[in-house]
Design a protein around this motif. Structure first.
Motif, PDB file in Angstrom:
ATOM      1  N   CYS A  32       0.820  -1.215   0.000  1.00 51.75           N
ATOM      2  CA  CYS A  32       0.000   0.000   0.000  1.00 51.75           C
ATOM      3  C   CYS A  32       0.854   1.266   0.000  1.00 51.75           C
ATOM      4  O   CYS A  32       0.330   2.369  -0.179  1.00 51.75           O
ATOM      5  CB  CYS A  32      -0.911   0.024   1.226  1.00 51.75           C
ATOM      6  N   GLY A  33       2.159   1.126   0.236  1.00 48.25           N
ATOM      7  CA  GLY A  33       3.049   2.276   0.244  1.00 48.25           C
ATOM      8  C   GLY A  33       3.137   2.980   1.581  1.00 48.25           C
ATOM      9  O   GLY A  33       3.699   4.072   1.668  1.00 48.25           O
ATOM     10  N   HIS A  34       2.616   2.358   2.632  1.00 46.36           N
ATOM     11  CA  HIS A  34       2.633   2.997   3.949  1.00 46.36           C
ATOM     12  C   HIS A  34       3.998   2.929   4.638  1.00 46.36           C
ATOM     13  O   HIS A  34       4.360   3.842   5.370  1.00 46.36           O
ATOM     14  CB  HIS A  34       1.591   2.362   4.869  1.00 46.36           C
ATOM     15  N   PHE A  35       4.724   1.827   4.444  1.00 45.77           N
ATOM     16  CA  PHE A  35       5.970   1.602   5.170  1.00 45.77           C
ATOM     17  C   PHE A  35       7.173   1.690   4.248  1.00 45.77           C
ATOM     18  O   PHE A  35       7.121   1.268   3.092  1.00 45.77           O
ATOM     19  CB  PHE A  35       5.963   0.240   5.861  1.00 45.77           C
ATOM     20  N   LEU A  36       8.281   2.216   4.778  1.00 51.68           N
ATOM     21  CA  LEU A  36       9.533   2.346   4.035  1.00 51.68           C
ATOM     22  C   LEU A  36      10.582   1.339   4.477  1.00 51.68           C
ATOM     23  O   LEU A  36      11.399   0.903   3.675  1.00 51.68           O
ATOM     24  CB  LEU A  36      10.101   3.756   4.221  1.00 51.68           C
TER      25      LEU A  36
END
Length: 99
Positions: A32-36
């Motif tokens: 989802c692109g929430h965590f790096l």
């Protein structure tokens, strides 16, 4: 951005049992692109998650769905910061650079 310190509140045996579900949860939030970035702390007392910039409410809602939270195996300390200096690879996350 946010740095999330995950602090285990249960024995490692219980953590290890929930680890596959936690890993699946992490994978979902990477997609989802929430965590790096994320990983275990040393010594193994918890973990660290670096989350993209988002509202604190949204992050809290995401963390509440972590199997560690649902099973009451961990507590979370959230540190919010504005990235003003980054390595070139993280330039898109540098909040001091106008877009």
């Amino acid at each position: 951005m946010h740095v999330v310190l995950v602090n285990y509140t249960a024995p490692l045996q219980e953590i290890d049992y929930a680890l596959p579900d936690h890993a699946e949860w992490l994978a979902k939030h990477y997609e989802c692109g929430h965590f790096l970035a994320s990983g275990r702390r040393t010594p193994r007392t918890g973990g660290v998650i670096i989350a993209r910039p988002m509202s604190r409410g949204k992050l809290d809602a995401i963390l509440a769905t972590d199997p560690f939270a649902v099973r009451h195996l961990a507590q979370y300390e959230v540190i919010e910061f504005s990235a003003t200096r980054t390595a070139p690879e993280l330039r898109a996350l540098n909040e001091a650079i106008p877009r």
